[in-house]
Every structure is written in C-alpha cells, then in structure tokens.
Design an enzyme around this catalytic site. Sequence first.
Site, PDB file in Angstrom:
ATOM      1  CG  ASN A 146       8.312  -1.299  -1.252  1.00 27.81           C
ATOM      2  OD1 ASN A 146       9.432  -0.809  -1.334  1.00 27.81           O
ATOM      3  ND2 ASN A 146       7.315  -0.713  -0.592  1.00 27.81           N
ATOM      4  CD1 TRP A 147      13.096  -6.095  -1.625  1.00 29.39           C
ATOM      5  CD2 TRP A 147      15.317  -5.797  -1.528  1.00 29.39           C
ATOM      6  NE1 TRP A 147      13.701  -7.268  -2.015  1.00 29.39           N
ATOM      7  CE2 TRP A 147      15.062  -7.116  -1.962  1.00 29.39           C
ATOM      8  CE3 TRP A 147      16.644  -5.374  -1.403  1.00 29.39           C
ATOM      9  CZ2 TRP A 147      16.077  -8.018  -2.256  1.00 29.39           C
ATOM     10  CZ3 TRP A 147      17.663  -6.277  -1.694  1.00 29.39           C
ATOM     11  CH2 TRP A 147      17.374  -7.584  -2.116  1.00 29.39           C
ATOM     12  CE  LYS A 148       7.411  -1.925   3.080  1.00 28.32           C
ATOM     13  NZ  LYS A 148       6.312  -1.733   3.991  1.00 28.32           N
ATOM     14  CD  GLU A 192       0.957  -1.694  -0.956  1.00 29.55           C
ATOM     15  OE1 GLU A 192       1.542  -2.768  -0.957  1.00 29.55           O
ATOM     16  OE2 GLU A 192       1.507  -0.606  -0.672  1.00 29.55           O
ATOM     17  N   GLY A 233       6.156  -6.371   0.678  1.00 29.77           N
ATOM     18  CA  GLY A 233       7.242  -5.728   1.396  1.00 29.77           C
ATOM     19  C   GLY A 233       8.144  -6.757   2.050  1.00 29.77           C
ATOM     20  N   GLY A 234       7.892  -7.028   3.334  1.00 28.69           N
ATOM     21  CA  GLY A 234       8.769  -7.879   4.144  1.00 28.69           C
ATOM     22  C   GLY A 234       9.126  -9.203   3.498  1.00 28.69           C
ATOM     23  N   GLY A 269       2.837  -4.397   6.675  1.00 28.40           N
ATOM     24  CA  GLY A 269       3.862  -4.665   7.679  1.00 28.40           C
ATOM     25  C   GLY A 269       3.302  -5.073   9.034  1.00 28.40           C
ATOM     26  CD  GLU A 325       5.960   1.771   4.412  1.00 27.10           C
ATOM     27  OE1 GLU A 325       6.966   1.770   3.691  1.00 27.10           O
ATOM     28  OE2 GLU A 325       5.471   0.728   4.907  1.00 27.10           O
ATOM     29  CB  SER A 347       0.565  -8.859   5.896  1.00 30.65           C
ATOM     30  OG  SER A 347       0.932  -7.778   6.743  1.00 30.65           O
ATOM     31  CG  HIS A 368       4.389   2.510  -0.275  1.00 34.04           C
ATOM     32  ND1 HIS A 368       4.323   2.589   1.096  1.00 34.04           N
ATOM     33  CD2 HIS A 368       4.396   1.185  -0.571  1.00 34.04           C
ATOM     34  CE1 HIS A 368       4.293   1.362   1.602  1.00 34.04           C
ATOM     35  NE2 HIS A 368       4.335   0.497   0.613  1.00 34.04           N
TER      36      HIS A 368
END
Length: 248
Positions: free
Chosen positions: A10-12, A164, A231-232, A170, A96, A210, A94
């Site tokens: 997930n590149w957000k 999640e 993500g990251g 993150g 976020e 993470s 998600h």
Amino acid sequence: MTRRKLAAGNWKMNGLATAGVELEALIEATRGAAAEVLICPPATLIAAFAAKARGSAVAIGGQDCHAAPGGAHTGDLAAEMLADAGASHVIVGHSERRADHGERDAQVRAKAGAAWRAGLTAIVCVGETEAERDAGRAQEIVGGQLAGSIPDGATAVNLVVAYEPVWAIGTGRTASLDDIAEMHDFLRARLVARFGPATGEAVRLLYGGSVKPGNAGEIFAVSNVDGGLVGGASLKADDFAAIVKAAG
Ligand code: PEP
C-alpha cells in the site's frame, strides 16, 4: 487448506511517475515468485503501472473506491474506473480512511460491494486502536468491523481481509506473534461461522502493521496469516521483494 500467500503493498499518498523505476525493479525481482504480489499505488499511477506490470507477477490495485458506479461525487473514483485503469484489487476500510474520512463499517461494506460489482477483489481492513486493545476490547472491535464491513456473497476470490492493529501502522511496532495468532484464529472462526467452511477457510487473512524484511518471515509463519499488507516497506523494490520472498 492451502492458501497461496499474498504480499500486498500500500503506497498510500506516495509516488510520482518517477517511482515507475521501483515497479520495474520489483517486476524483475519477483519473476516466478511463489506468492501473489500486489502493489496499490496512488490512483494517478494505476493505469501506467498496470500497463507496465502486464504479464508480470505483480498485480495492481486501488487504495479506495466510491460505492456508486458514477455520478456527482467530486474527487472520488468508482470501482469501475479502477478496473478500467487496470486494477484487479482495491483496499477498502483502511484505518487511515476510517480516521481521516470518518468511514464507518456500513460505508466500507458498500465499497466492498462496489468492488465486487466491478469485478475487483476487495481487501477489507479491520483493526483496533491501542486504547481498545488496552481495554481488552480488541476482538469485540475487530469482530464488529468484520461483521459490518463485508457484504453477503464473499468468496475466496473476491475477498481478502487485512488485520491491521491501528497502533502498529507506520509506527515500527508490530503486534506480538501470539497476539497476531490469536486474532487471526478468531477472524478465521468468524469467517467460517458466517460464510461456511469452504469459503471461510479459503479467504486469505493478511497481517499489516510495520511488516518489514526482518520480521516478515516470522509473521507469515503464524497460524492463519496468509501474507501481509505492507505500507512503508513496499515503497522500495528491494525491501518489498524480500518480503515477497518471505511469503513464498
Ligand atoms: C498499511 O499501510 O496498511 C501499513 C500496514 O503500513 P506500515 O507497513 O507502514 O505499517
């Protein structure tokens, strides 16, 4: 029951056209991968990425969709538009989006239904906050989100669930392997109870929060963990390729 592992990135809100080099490197590094590989870039990159990834092991997905197929919804994207651009999956619910846009379970459920209408696989996200976990309410919250966010008619093809924990996204903190196992076993039991053993056992359950090359192997070996939503660590091809390898 053997479920093929899925490594989903997930590149957000990260990535300009120049990030195509990371996709190209990932395509090279994941040729012949045992696990399924998915990158969900920002919507601006979906069409170009889908064209680049055609014929490779890497599928392309969206990060959100509107529930309606079209209409007066400025700034939103229909699931049909994502499919038209070459997406095969879409993340819905998600944390976020739940936090930044106030999305509730009913809306997430409608978005998952829209994904199915457009022929996409919905990756439905659930997860508790730290306060909810500390209060001993993690299963109650996550179980409620699961029940409320998935429409009737789920199959192993049209649905993936991502657990999640909000406090692990993150932050560099991951849930303990025991906590992950407990939650994934709980989610599996809920899916079986609702959709029956054939579907409930076949839907993939991803862990997110993470995940990185250094911890992916041990997390993916946990009971009922069928891969990760990352993500990251999905932004750099080398890191994500290592995670894909850990999933294989
Ligand atoms: C996510 O975006 O779904 C996520 C799990 O992020 P990170 O891997 O950066 O914690």
